[in-house]
Design a protein around this motif. Structure first.
Motif, PDB file in Angstrom:
ATOM      1  N   LEU A 176      86.372  23.492  25.830  1.00 41.81           N
ATOM      2  CA  LEU A 176      85.191  22.807  25.299  1.00 41.81           C
ATOM      3  C   LEU A 176      84.291  23.768  24.532  1.00 41.81           C
ATOM      4  O   LEU A 176      83.731  23.412  23.485  1.00 41.81           O
ATOM      5  N   ALA A 177      84.153  24.990  25.044  1.00 39.11           N
ATOM      6  CA  ALA A 177      83.319  25.976  24.354  1.00 39.11           C
ATOM      7  C   ALA A 177      83.906  26.352  22.991  1.00 39.11           C
ATOM      8  O   ALA A 177      83.172  26.511  22.014  1.00 39.11           O
ATOM      9  N   ILE A 178      85.219  26.465  22.926  1.00 32.05           N
ATOM     10  CA  ILE A 178      85.869  26.891  21.677  1.00 32.05           C
ATOM     11  C   ILE A 178      85.921  25.755  20.662  1.00 32.05           C
ATOM     12  O   ILE A 178      85.671  25.954  19.469  1.00 32.05           O
ATOM     13  N   PHE A 179      86.219  24.546  21.115  1.00 36.01           N
ATOM     14  CA  PHE A 179      86.466  23.429  20.196  1.00 36.01           C
ATOM     15  C   PHE A 179      85.352  22.387  20.218  1.00 36.01           C
ATOM     16  O   PHE A 179      85.562  21.247  19.793  1.00 36.01           O
ATOM     17  N   TRP A 180      84.163  22.769  20.698  1.00 32.93           N
ATOM     18  CA  TRP A 180      83.081  21.795  20.848  1.00 32.93           C
ATOM     19  C   TRP A 180      82.766  21.072  19.537  1.00 32.93           C
ATOM     20  O   TRP A 180      82.716  19.835  19.481  1.00 32.93           O
ATOM     21  N   ARG A 181      82.524  21.815  18.467  1.00 28.21           N
ATOM     22  CA  ARG A 181      82.148  21.195  17.188  1.00 28.21           C
ATOM     23  C   ARG A 181      83.242  20.259  16.678  1.00 28.21           C
ATOM     24  O   ARG A 181      82.963  19.159  16.188  1.00 28.21           O
ATOM     25  N   ALA A 182      84.486  20.702  16.807  1.00 20.68           N
ATOM     26  CA  ALA A 182      85.595  19.871  16.330  1.00 20.68           C
ATOM     27  C   ALA A 182      85.723  18.600  17.173  1.00 20.68           C
ATOM     28  O   ALA A 182      85.986  17.513  16.640  1.00 20.68           O
ATOM     29  N   LEU A 192      87.181  14.444   9.544  1.00 19.88           N
ATOM     30  CA  LEU A 192      87.603  15.760  10.030  1.00 19.88           C
ATOM     31  C   LEU A 192      89.010  16.086   9.543  1.00 19.88           C
ATOM     32  O   LEU A 192      89.272  17.211   9.105  1.00 19.88           O
ATOM     33  N   ARG A 193      89.896  15.133   9.594  1.00 19.86           N
ATOM     34  CA  ARG A 193      91.271  15.383   9.170  1.00 19.86           C
ATOM     35  C   ARG A 193      91.379  15.539   7.660  1.00 19.86           C
ATOM     36  O   ARG A 193      92.309  16.175   7.168  1.00 19.86           O
ATOM     37  N   SER A 194      90.419  14.968   6.926  1.00 25.50           N
ATOM     38  CA  SER A 194      90.460  15.104   5.466  1.00 25.50           C
ATOM     39  C   SER A 194      89.941  16.458   4.997  1.00 25.50           C
ATOM     40  O   SER A 194      90.330  16.931   3.931  1.00 25.50           O
ATOM     41  N   VAL A 195      89.063  17.078   5.763  1.00 20.52           N
ATOM     42  CA  VAL A 195      88.476  18.348   5.344  1.00 20.52           C
ATOM     43  C   VAL A 195      89.048  19.541   6.095  1.00 20.52           C
ATOM     44  O   VAL A 195      88.791  20.690   5.733  1.00 20.52           O
ATOM     45  N   SER A 196      89.828  19.288   7.153  1.00 21.47           N
ATOM     46  CA  SER A 196      90.352  20.395   7.948  1.00 21.47           C
ATOM     47  C   SER A 196      91.677  20.002   8.580  1.00 21.47           C
ATOM     48  O   SER A 196      91.908  18.827   8.892  1.00 21.47           O
ATOM     49  N   ARG A 197      92.521  21.005   8.776  1.00 25.72           N
ATOM     50  CA  ARG A 197      93.803  20.766   9.432  1.00 25.72           C
ATOM     51  C   ARG A 197      93.695  20.817  10.950  1.00 25.72           C
ATOM     52  O   ARG A 197      94.695  20.637  11.655  1.00 25.72           O
ATOM     53  N   ILE A 198      92.503  21.047  11.449  1.00 23.90           N
ATOM     54  CA  ILE A 198      92.337  21.222  12.890  1.00 23.90           C
ATOM     55  C   ILE A 198      92.261  19.891  13.633  1.00 23.90           C
ATOM     56  O   ILE A 198      92.349  19.856  14.864  1.00 23.90           O
ATOM     57  N   GLY A 199      92.148  18.784  12.895  1.00 19.13           N
ATOM     58  CA  GLY A 199      91.951  17.483  13.523  1.00 19.13           C
ATOM     59  C   GLY A 199      93.062  17.114  14.497  1.00 19.13           C
ATOM     60  O   GLY A 199      92.810  16.797  15.662  1.00 19.13           O
ATOM     61  N   THR A 200      94.315  17.152  14.037  1.00 22.13           N
ATOM     62  CA  THR A 200      95.442  16.780  14.895  1.00 22.13           C
ATOM     63  C   THR A 200      95.617  17.735  16.072  1.00 22.13           C
ATOM     64  O   THR A 200      95.789  17.285  17.216  1.00 22.13           O
ATOM     65  N   VAL A 255      93.334  19.498  17.579  1.00 25.23           N
ATOM     66  CA  VAL A 255      92.232  19.259  18.511  1.00 25.23           C
ATOM     67  C   VAL A 255      92.482  17.988  19.313  1.00 25.23           C
ATOM     68  O   VAL A 255      92.191  17.939  20.521  1.00 25.23           O
ATOM     69  N   HIS A 256      93.020  16.962  18.670  1.00 27.62           N
ATOM     70  CA  HIS A 256      93.329  15.728  19.381  1.00 27.62           C
ATOM     71  C   HIS A 256      94.357  15.976  20.486  1.00 27.62           C
ATOM     72  O   HIS A 256      94.214  15.482  21.612  1.00 27.62           O
TER      73      HIS A 256
END
Length: 288
Positions: free
Chosen positions: A154-160, A171-179, A181-182
């Protein structure tokens, strides 16, 4: 009065272990429940709680009530169900809620049959509803490890995580981290359900995750505050449920969840964003 509230935890080691394990579980599960609620995935948590049963049941058949095998089995099957339902919803016309419902119903049936085939009705009740008063050192260690992993994630991925709750497509349109993180979030859900399974069983473990989270929504609209309030509500639910169980000779797991349910009902009625506040606001607007 003081003896009634504090005495059980001072005089009995099993009550101390139950309180410690349940409090740590509350701190870990409640924030995950908040994100599940914000993502409109509350019933997904319930489905995942049922989904871990076959893995735990297979481990029970092979090894008995051994915490490590049952934890590993529940974790593997829970992740497989999450992945399988996701693949079905991604590559077919079926929506994720329907595929998740199908997977968890099949998993629940298989798990109950396995436990019933190998054990007794007592064993089945233990797996389904847990035994918070029987937590041992291994169970406490597992719950603590789950809490540490959850807080680090949670601390590392809070914003995402917050961004995906608000607008996952953006989020998925501007970053590859979306999937990723899910997937990480689903793993956290399964981890916390497996940790809760040790104390509350497969049917009730989701209760300590979702009821405090849902109740917190009636008090604030800010994510961090919701997580903090959910943790406080979960802690009070644990304390009240254990005391109710001790003094009224009730099953401890259901008593904890029932206490959380009472707090939810009170929050829905009298919370800052509850029914009474909404009615007063509506009345003021009409008279203004």
């Amino acid at each position: 009065m003081f003896e009634d509230l504090i005495g059980p935890f001072l005089h009995y080691g099993f009550m101390q272990r139950a309180l410690l394990g349940s409090l740590v579980l509350s701190v870990s599960c409640a924030p995950v429940g908040v994100f599940l609620m914000l993502r409109r995935m509350s019933l997904t948590g319930d489905a995942m709680a049922h989904a871990i049963l076959p893995g735990a049941a297979v481990s029970f058949v092979l090894f008995g009530f051994q915490i490590i095998p049952m934890t590993i089995g529940g974790l593997i099957v829970g992740l497989l169900v999450a992945l399988g339902s996701g693949l079905v919803s991604r590559f077919t016309v079926q929506k994720e809620d329907a595929s998740m419902a199908a997977f968890y119903l099949i998993s629940l049936a298989v798990g109950v049959l396995l436990v019933s085939w190998k054990g007794s009705s007592v064993d089945l009740m233990h797996v389904l509803f847990g035994s918070v008063l029987a937590l041992n050192d291994a169970a406490l260690t597992l719950i603590a490890a789950v809490a540490v992993i959850t807080f680090l994630a949670l601390a590392i991925f809070w914003r995402a995580l917050v961004a995906e709750c608000l607008d996952p497509l953006f989020l998925r349109s501007v970053s590859r981290i979306g999937t990723p993180v899910h997937l990480i979030f689903l793993t956290l859900v399964v981890l916390n359900l497996v940790g809760g399974f040790q104390a509350l069983g497969t049917l009730l473990s989701v209760g300590l995750m979702m009821l405090p989270a849902a109740a917190s929504r009636f008090w604030t609209n800010e994510v961090r505050a919701m997580c903090a309030i959910a943790i406080i509500i979960a802690a009070f639910s644990v304390l009240g449920g254990l005391l109710l169980s001790y003094h009224a000779s009730l099953p401890s797991g259901p008593a904890i969840i029932l206490t959380a349910g009472v707090i939810y009902a009170l929050s829905a009625l009298a919370g800052r964003r509850g029914m009474l506040s909404s009615a007063l606001m509506s009345r003021r607007h009409k008279t203004a």
